[in-house]
Design a protein around this motif. Sequence first.
Motif, PDB file in Angstrom:
ATOM      1  N   GLU A  33       0.693  -1.116   0.153  1.00  0.00           N
ATOM      2  CA  GLU A  33       0.275   0.115   0.085  1.00  0.00           C
ATOM      3  C   GLU A  33       0.239   0.874   0.024  1.00  0.00           C
ATOM      4  OE1 GLU A  33      -3.528   2.506  -0.142  1.00  0.00           O
ATOM      5  OE2 GLU A  33      -3.081   0.028  -0.701  1.00  0.00           O
ATOM      6  N   ALA A  34       2.163   1.391   0.714  1.00  0.00           N
ATOM      7  CA  ALA A  34       3.224   2.793   0.710  1.00  0.00           C
ATOM      8  C   ALA A  34       3.790   2.432  -0.499  1.00  0.00           C
ATOM      9  CB  ALA A  34       4.044   2.547   1.447  1.00  0.00           C
ATOM     10  N   ALA A  35       3.678   1.594  -0.789  1.00  0.00           N
ATOM     11  CA  ALA A  35       4.613   1.793  -2.249  1.00  0.00           C
ATOM     12  C   ALA A  35       3.422   2.382  -3.620  1.00  0.00           C
ATOM     13  CB  ALA A  35       5.396   0.730  -2.512  1.00  0.00           C
ATOM     14  N   ARG A  36       2.781   1.876  -3.432  1.00  0.00           N
ATOM     15  CA  ARG A  36       1.155   2.441  -4.115  1.00  0.00           C
ATOM     16  C   ARG A  36       0.711   3.887  -4.265  1.00  0.00           C
ATOM     17  NH1 ARG A  36      -3.619   3.589  -4.334  1.00  0.00           N
ATOM     18  NH2 ARG A  36      -3.821   3.734  -2.321  1.00  0.00           N
ATOM     19  N   GLU A  37       0.748   3.911  -3.048  1.00  0.00           N
ATOM     20  CA  GLU A  37       0.403   5.724  -2.470  1.00  0.00           C
ATOM     21  C   GLU A  37       1.622   6.347  -3.367  1.00  0.00           C
ATOM     22  OE1 GLU A  37       0.107   5.264   1.556  1.00  0.00           O
ATOM     23  OE2 GLU A  37      -2.453   4.540   1.587  1.00  0.00           O
ATOM     24  N   LEU A  38       3.146   6.119  -2.983  1.00  0.00           N
ATOM     25  CA  LEU A  38       4.087   7.466  -2.994  1.00  0.00           C
ATOM     26  C   LEU A  38       4.339   6.717  -4.767  1.00  0.00           C
ATOM     27  CD1 LEU A  38       6.373   6.154  -0.006  1.00  0.00           C
ATOM     28  CD2 LEU A  38       5.543   8.202  -0.774  1.00  0.00           C
ATOM     29  N   PHE A  39       4.512   5.628  -5.461  1.00  0.00           N
ATOM     30  CA  PHE A  39       4.260   5.706  -6.298  1.00  0.00           C
ATOM     31  C   PHE A  39       3.013   6.910  -7.532  1.00  0.00           C
ATOM     32  CE2 PHE A  39       6.641   0.881  -6.827  1.00  0.00           C
ATOM     33  CZ  PHE A  39       7.607   1.986  -5.938  1.00  0.00           C
ATOM     34  N   THR A  40       2.530   6.529  -7.308  1.00  0.00           N
ATOM     35  CA  THR A  40       0.879   7.442  -7.410  1.00  0.00           C
ATOM     36  C   THR A  40       1.285   8.644  -7.751  1.00  0.00           C
ATOM     37  OG1 THR A  40      -0.542   5.070  -7.559  1.00  0.00           O
ATOM     38  CG2 THR A  40      -1.222   6.972  -7.958  1.00  0.00           C
ATOM     39  N   SER A  41       1.504   9.164  -6.708  1.00  0.00           N
ATOM     40  CA  SER A  41       1.582  10.834  -5.846  1.00  0.00           C
ATOM     41  C   SER A  41       3.327  11.005  -5.990  1.00  0.00           C
ATOM     42  CB  SER A  41       1.355  10.434  -4.637  1.00  0.00           C
ATOM     43  OG  SER A  41       2.391   9.492  -3.181  1.00  0.00           O
ATOM     44  N   LYS A  42       4.503  10.904  -6.107  1.00  0.00           N
ATOM     45  CA  LYS A  42       5.655  11.183  -6.804  1.00  0.00           C
ATOM     46  C   LYS A  42       6.340  10.625  -8.073  1.00  0.00           C
ATOM     47  CE  LYS A  42       8.813  11.615  -3.722  1.00  0.00           C
ATOM     48  NZ  LYS A  42       9.684  11.664  -2.754  1.00  0.00           N
ATOM     49  N   GLY A  43       5.553   9.460  -8.454  1.00  0.00           N
ATOM     50  CA  GLY A  43       6.663   9.348  -9.327  1.00  0.00           C
ATOM     51  C   GLY A  43       6.991   8.106  -9.402  1.00  0.00           C
ATOM     52  N   PHE A  44       7.423   7.511 -10.030  1.00  0.00           N
ATOM     53  CA  PHE A  44       7.741   5.993 -10.014  1.00  0.00           C
ATOM     54  C   PHE A  44       9.041   6.596 -10.081  1.00  0.00           C
ATOM     55  CE2 PHE A  44      11.097   2.406 -11.208  1.00  0.00           C
ATOM     56  CZ  PHE A  44      10.655   1.159 -10.247  1.00  0.00           C
ATOM     57  N   ALA A  45      10.124   7.400 -10.802  1.00  0.00           N
ATOM     58  CA  ALA A  45      11.780   7.452 -10.428  1.00  0.00           C
ATOM     59  C   ALA A  45      11.945   8.557  -9.522  1.00  0.00           C
ATOM     60  CB  ALA A  45      11.498   7.864 -11.738  1.00  0.00           C
TER      61      ALA A  45
END
Length: 228
Positions: A33-45
């Motif tokens: 869930e943390a990875a999903r939230e951060l990838f969505t809000s900040k982007g993968f890179a």
Amino acid sequence: MVTSRRGSARPKAAEAPGLRERNKQEKLERIREAARELFTSKGFAETTTREIAERAGVGTGTLFLYARTKEELLMLVLAEKVEAVQEERFRTLPTQAPLLEQLLHVFEGFFRLYAKDPALARMFIRELLFMEPGPAGERMQLELAFAARLAGLVAAARERGEVAEDVDLEMAGFNFFSLYLTTLMGWLSGAMGPGDSWRPMLERSFALQLKGLGPGAGTSGGNRRRRS
């Protein structure tokens, strides 16, 4: 009394592995869930593994027990759902329907999944296409396994007389997967519009492929294979 104490101690000992497994699963869900939230809000890179660990409330060492790289974390977010969709689609396959209808049934599930979070889906597909050699090899094995299941659908259609006797089943499965992937990328880019705009393009692509596989179409001599 001694017997009673021993008897009461045994359930606690038996519960320990189950408790550890629940704790492990809870950490996995927090990391996912943390990875999903951060990838969505900040982007993968822009997202770091340290940020994901902090958001999940675990140490970076613990995080790396579940995923060694950001690419693996991205896989962790969606791969399980993708596999679940694949199993559900094949389990509910209309076995008596024509091959075209079966293929659309299978792939519809993936479009429905990615429609829930297109931004995350774009990251997922982009990273899958350009993974490092190690993880890319693992991804290729998954894709080949899926293409093999599609080849199984073609084999069944051959038994029904829908496709030619000498069709290369392995290549046919891979071709259908490639057509799906091309359509998916176009749809995620917004070039086809929202909703079910993917369906006409995918159906036309599959129909054209099936026309080439149909009885009497044949394949090039170098690619002919005996019916297995």
